[in-house]
Design a protein around this motif. Structure first.
Motif, PDB file in Angstrom:
ATOM      1  N   GLU A  78      10.729  -6.041   6.174  1.00  0.00           N
ATOM      2  CA  GLU A  78      12.092  -5.513   6.103  1.00  0.00           C
ATOM      3  C   GLU A  78      12.242  -4.509   4.966  1.00  0.00           C
ATOM      4  O   GLU A  78      12.892  -3.467   5.123  1.00  0.00           O
ATOM      5  CB  GLU A  78      13.093  -6.661   5.905  1.00  0.00           C
ATOM      6  N   ALA A  79      11.643  -4.811   3.805  1.00  0.00           N
ATOM      7  CA  ALA A  79      11.746  -3.908   2.666  1.00  0.00           C
ATOM      8  C   ALA A  79      11.114  -2.557   2.982  1.00  0.00           C
ATOM      9  O   ALA A  79      11.678  -1.501   2.661  1.00  0.00           O
ATOM     10  CB  ALA A  79      11.084  -4.526   1.438  1.00  0.00           C
ATOM     11  N   LEU A  80       9.958  -2.569   3.613  1.00  0.00           N
ATOM     12  CA  LEU A  80       9.294  -1.320   3.956  1.00  0.00           C
ATOM     13  C   LEU A  80      10.109  -0.520   4.976  1.00  0.00           C
ATOM     14  O   LEU A  80      10.209   0.711   4.889  1.00  0.00           O
ATOM     15  CB  LEU A  80       7.896  -1.603   4.506  1.00  0.00           C
ATOM     16  N   THR A  81      10.710  -1.214   5.916  1.00  0.00           N
ATOM     17  CA  THR A  81      11.501  -0.528   6.938  1.00  0.00           C
ATOM     18  C   THR A  81      12.746   0.115   6.323  1.00  0.00           C
ATOM     19  O   THR A  81      13.077   1.269   6.619  1.00  0.00           O
ATOM     20  CB  THR A  81      11.915  -1.520   8.040  1.00  0.00           C
ATOM     21  N   ILE A  82      13.435  -0.624   5.447  1.00  0.00           N
ATOM     22  CA  ILE A  82      14.633  -0.072   4.799  1.00  0.00           C
ATOM     23  C   ILE A  82      14.247   1.064   3.866  1.00  0.00           C
ATOM     24  O   ILE A  82      14.906   2.121   3.840  1.00  0.00           O
ATOM     25  CB  ILE A  82      15.381  -1.174   4.032  1.00  0.00           C
ATOM     26  N   ALA A  83      13.196   0.870   3.077  1.00  0.00           N
ATOM     27  CA  ALA A  83      12.761   1.913   2.141  1.00  0.00           C
ATOM     28  C   ALA A  83      12.370   3.188   2.870  1.00  0.00           C
ATOM     29  O   ALA A  83      12.629   4.298   2.391  1.00  0.00           O
ATOM     30  CB  ALA A  83      11.595   1.402   1.300  1.00  0.00           C
ATOM     31  N   ALA A  84      11.745   3.059   4.044  1.00  0.00           N
ATOM     32  CA  ALA A  84      11.352   4.240   4.816  1.00  0.00           C
ATOM     33  C   ALA A  84      12.562   5.073   5.218  1.00  0.00           C
ATOM     34  O   ALA A  84      12.500   6.311   5.266  1.00  0.00           O
ATOM     35  CB  ALA A  84      10.568   3.826   6.053  1.00  0.00           C
ATOM     36  N   ASP A  85      13.681   4.412   5.483  1.00  0.00           N
ATOM     37  CA  ASP A  85      14.907   5.127   5.848  1.00  0.00           C
ATOM     38  C   ASP A  85      15.545   5.815   4.654  1.00  0.00           C
ATOM     39  O   ASP A  85      16.203   6.850   4.799  1.00  0.00           O
ATOM     40  CB  ASP A  85      15.917   4.159   6.476  1.00  0.00           C
ATOM     41  N   LEU A  86      15.369   5.250   3.458  1.00  0.00           N
ATOM     42  CA  LEU A  86      16.072   5.756   2.282  1.00  0.00           C
ATOM     43  C   LEU A  86      15.239   6.715   1.440  1.00  0.00           C
ATOM     44  O   LEU A  86      15.797   7.563   0.732  1.00  0.00           O
ATOM     45  CB  LEU A  86      16.518   4.584   1.399  1.00  0.00           C
ATOM     46  N   CYS A  87      13.931   6.588   1.506  1.00  0.00           N
ATOM     47  CA  CYS A  87      13.062   7.352   0.606  1.00  0.00           C
ATOM     48  C   CYS A  87      12.698   8.727   1.152  1.00  0.00           C
ATOM     49  O   CYS A  87      12.364   8.871   2.337  1.00  0.00           O
ATOM     50  CB  CYS A  87      11.778   6.585   0.320  1.00  0.00           C
ATOM     51  N   LYS A  88      12.727   9.705   0.274  1.00  0.00           N
ATOM     52  CA  LYS A  88      12.175  11.023   0.615  1.00  0.00           C
ATOM     53  C   LYS A  88      10.663  10.914   0.770  1.00  0.00           C
ATOM     54  O   LYS A  88      10.074  11.517   1.676  1.00  0.00           O
ATOM     55  CB  LYS A  88      12.522  12.018  -0.490  1.00  0.00           C
ATOM     56  N   GLU A  89      10.045  10.143  -0.107  1.00  0.00           N
ATOM     57  CA  GLU A  89       8.606   9.877  -0.035  1.00  0.00           C
ATOM     58  C   GLU A  89       8.393   8.379  -0.256  1.00  0.00           C
ATOM     59  O   GLU A  89       8.934   7.809  -1.202  1.00  0.00           O
ATOM     60  CB  GLU A  89       7.840  10.663  -1.102  1.00  0.00           C
ATOM     61  N   LEU A  90       7.603   7.757   0.627  1.00  0.00           N
ATOM     62  CA  LEU A  90       7.287   6.339   0.492  1.00  0.00           C
ATOM     63  C   LEU A  90       5.797   6.154   0.673  1.00  0.00           C
ATOM     64  O   LEU A  90       5.209   6.664   1.634  1.00  0.00           O
ATOM     65  CB  LEU A  90       8.051   5.508   1.530  1.00  0.00           C
ATOM     66  N   TYR A  91       5.193   5.423  -0.257  1.00  0.00           N
ATOM     67  CA  TYR A  91       3.758   5.192  -0.224  1.00  0.00           C
ATOM     68  C   TYR A  91       3.474   3.694  -0.328  1.00  0.00           C
ATOM     69  O   TYR A  91       4.218   2.944  -0.951  1.00  0.00           O
ATOM     70  CB  TYR A  91       3.066   5.917  -1.382  1.00  0.00           C
ATOM     71  N   ILE A  92       2.371   3.297   0.288  1.00  0.00           N
ATOM     72  CA  ILE A  92       1.893   1.926   0.209  1.00  0.00           C
ATOM     73  C   ILE A  92       0.527   1.947  -0.443  1.00  0.00           C
ATOM     74  O   ILE A  92      -0.319   2.781  -0.090  1.00  0.00           O
ATOM     75  CB  ILE A  92       1.780   1.295   1.611  1.00  0.00           C
ATOM     76  N   THR A  93       0.290   1.023  -1.371  1.00  0.00           N
ATOM     77  CA  THR A  93      -1.000   1.030  -2.047  1.00  0.00           C
ATOM     78  C   THR A  93      -1.648  -0.344  -2.007  1.00  0.00           C
ATOM     79  O   THR A  93      -0.992  -1.366  -2.151  1.00  0.00           O
ATOM     80  CB  THR A  93      -0.858   1.528  -3.503  1.00  0.00           C
ATOM     81  N   ARG A  94      -2.949  -0.349  -1.770  1.00  0.00           N
ATOM     82  CA  ARG A  94      -3.717  -1.596  -1.746  1.00  0.00           C
ATOM     83  C   ARG A  94      -5.193  -1.275  -1.936  1.00  0.00           C
ATOM     84  O   ARG A  94      -5.745  -0.393  -1.272  1.00  0.00           O
ATOM     85  CB  ARG A  94      -3.528  -2.326  -0.414  1.00  0.00           C
ATOM     86  N   GLU A  95      -5.816  -1.977  -2.857  1.00  0.00           N
ATOM     87  CA  GLU A  95      -7.249  -1.815  -3.114  1.00  0.00           C
ATOM     88  C   GLU A  95      -7.882  -3.204  -3.105  1.00  0.00           C
ATOM     89  O   GLU A  95      -7.501  -4.070  -3.904  1.00  0.00           O
ATOM     90  CB  GLU A  95      -7.489  -1.146  -4.467  1.00  0.00           C
ATOM     91  N   ASN A  96      -8.789  -3.435  -2.195  1.00  0.00           N
ATOM     92  CA  ASN A  96      -9.422  -4.748  -2.102  1.00  0.00           C
ATOM     93  C   ASN A  96     -10.032  -5.161  -3.441  1.00  0.00           C
ATOM     94  O   ASN A  96     -10.770  -4.404  -4.063  1.00  0.00           O
ATOM     95  CB  ASN A  96     -10.497  -4.742  -1.019  1.00  0.00           C
ATOM     96  N   GLY A  97      -9.707  -6.367  -3.872  1.00  0.00           N
ATOM     97  CA  GLY A  97     -10.284  -6.889  -5.101  1.00  0.00           C
ATOM     98  C   GLY A  97      -9.503  -6.554  -6.356  1.00  0.00           C
ATOM     99  O   GLY A  97      -9.837  -7.050  -7.439  1.00  0.00           O
ATOM    100  N   ILE A  98      -8.479  -5.706  -6.241  1.00  0.00           N
ATOM    101  CA  ILE A  98      -7.660  -5.350  -7.406  1.00  0.00           C
ATOM    102  C   ILE A  98      -6.195  -5.533  -7.021  1.00  0.00           C
ATOM    103  O   ILE A  98      -5.721  -4.938  -6.051  1.00  0.00           O
ATOM    104  CB  ILE A  98      -7.889  -3.885  -7.844  1.00  0.00           C
ATOM    105  N   THR A  99      -5.461  -6.330  -7.765  1.00  0.00           N
ATOM    106  CA  THR A  99      -4.054  -6.558  -7.472  1.00  0.00           C
ATOM    107  C   THR A  99      -3.205  -5.440  -8.061  1.00  0.00           C
ATOM    108  O   THR A  99      -3.328  -5.118  -9.249  1.00  0.00           O
ATOM    109  CB  THR A  99      -3.590  -7.908  -8.046  1.00  0.00           C
ATOM    110  N   PHE A 100      -2.350  -4.847  -7.245  1.00  0.00           N
ATOM    111  CA  PHE A 100      -1.415  -3.823  -7.704  1.00  0.00           C
ATOM    112  C   PHE A 100      -0.198  -4.537  -8.287  1.00  0.00           C
ATOM    113  O   PHE A 100       0.520  -5.232  -7.583  1.00  0.00           O
ATOM    114  CB  PHE A 100      -1.011  -2.923  -6.534  1.00  0.00           C
ATOM    115  N   HIS A 101       0.050  -4.382  -9.602  1.00  0.00           N
ATOM    116  CA  HIS A 101       1.022  -5.247 -10.262  1.00  0.00           C
ATOM    117  C   HIS A 101       2.031  -4.546 -11.170  1.00  0.00           C
ATOM    118  O   HIS A 101       2.817  -5.210 -11.861  1.00  0.00           O
ATOM    119  CB  HIS A 101       0.273  -6.306 -11.091  1.00  0.00           C
TER     120      HIS A 101
END
Length: 393
Positions: A78-101
């Protein structure tokens, strides 16, 4: 030199300073024209509470951009869906083995900037009710350009052209993440947490806490005129709802009337439509829709002290829809002598297997009472000396 202030750990639970309020104020500040968010976890709650302010901000030609982590299933569908509607730019980040914090909120404009860096995720807890700590830097440009440049560089280094773990948001990408279980809906997240015993419990400590702000009325379903017809139809869930806040007036027989408006706004919270039927005490009397089996609840009643004056554990709560009067009532006879009229009942989904609801009741003499009353942002028509109020959070 920048002006430095803080969110200290006790600020948010007490309500003295909350990130949500700082963000709302920043969205109304003419000194800023851009907000950039970097956060490990995001849920729908803060975005829905800020949605109207963000839309006004965007209508003035300002921009919102965000980089959201999806590790540990901490960011919801839900957060990603709402943010996509509101954001001029939206990015998702994930790197296996490293927590994005990281948790960074950066307002900037031609001559001013404000940065909040600390532990606050973009969740209801992170922005309102958790013990959190952050540093707030208010910059004047160009005097504080060196600090601002470092933060601007940080943002740019996280963008896809510099960071291979970051990708621009696309619906196709979200569909893939949901399909492989990396991103969950908020209902699925709650269900899994309950099964593992990792679901937030109702408050039972002596700390006086201000609740989260109520969800805006505009995002709840609007009740229709033909209540019986609508209440007979299954409706989609309100995944964003954590609980109901409602003033109650227990009757001498233990019955408590719920709000028909609230039930229409969010039928799934009450398990509507009910599948069972009452057994009339007298032959010829009508049977009414009843929730079966009775929901099992834990109830704590709070008075002038911060410890419960009454506790009911694993209590079977009778819940019936009296169709002739279009009323849903629950029955809890032990509350009659303990709970005066206009006490506030806070009803949350259960936090363990076998418990359907956690219920906290705050009498008017409770130190928590005023906080919860402020969170009731809707009124029920008529009904006694003054209209009862309710809200969702």
């Amino acid at each position: 030199m920048p002006r430095i202030s803080f969110i200290t750990p006790l600020d948010q639970p007490s309500g003295s300073k909350r990130l949500l309020d700082i963000l709302r104020t920043g969205l109304k500040d003419p000194h800023f024209n851009q907000l950039r968010i970097v956060t490990a976890y995001a849920k729908s709650g803060p975005l829905l509470r800020l949605k109207s302010d963000i839309e006004t901000w965007l209508a003035s030609g300002n921009s919102l951009c965000a980089i959201l982590g999806i590790d540990q299933q901490g960011t919801s569908k839900e957060a990603l869906t709402i943010a996509a509607d509101l954001c001029k730019e939206l990015y998702i980040t994930r790197e296996n083995g490293i927590t994005f914090h990281p948790k960074i909120y950066l307002f900037d404009g031609p001559k001013h900037a404000k940065i909040i860096i600390g532990s606050n995720n973009l969740t209801v807890g992170g922005t309102e009710t958790n013990f959190e700590s952050s540093v707030i830097l208010d910059l004047v440009l160009p005097d504080d350009d060196s600090i601002y440049t470092d933060l601007d560089t940080m943002w740019n280094k996280l963008l896809p052209h510099s960071c291979v773990a970051t990708k621009a948001f696309e619906q196709k990408l979200l569909d893939e993440l949901v399909a492989n279980g990396a991103v969950l809906s908020e209902l699925d997240k709650q269900a899994r947490a309950k099964l593992t015993g990792n679901y937030p419990a109702a408050p039972r400590t002596g700390l006086i806490r201000k609740p989260a702000s109520p969800l805006p009325i505009s995002i709840m379903k609007s009740p229709k005129s033909n209540a019986t017809a609508i209440m007979g139809q299954p409706q989609s869930s309100q995944q964003v709802v954590a609980g109901l806040i409602i003033q109650i007036k227990p009757h001498h027989n233990g019955e408590i009337f719920l709000s028909k408006i609230a039930v229409l706004q969010n039928p799934s919270f009450f398990g509507w439509p009910f599948k069972g039927s009452t057994i009339p005490k007298k032959v010829g009397n009508p049977a009414y829709p009843q929730r079966t089996p009775d929901p099992v609840v834990n109830i704590n009643v709070y008075g002038s002290t911060t410890t419960p004056t009454l506790t009911l554990s694993n209590y079977k709560l009778n819940m019936v829809y009296y169709s002739t009067k279009e009323e849903i009532r629950i029955t809890a006879s032990p509350l009659v002598s303990q709970v005066p009229e206009y006490s506030i009942m806070v009803m949350m989904h259960g936090n363990s297997v076998g418990i359907d609801y956690e219920i906290s009741i705050y009498r008017p003499d409770s130190p928590q009472y005023t906080y919860w009353l402020v969170a009731c942002n809707q009124s029920m028509p008529g009904g006694g000396k003054k209209a009862r109020k309710f809200g969702w959070f």
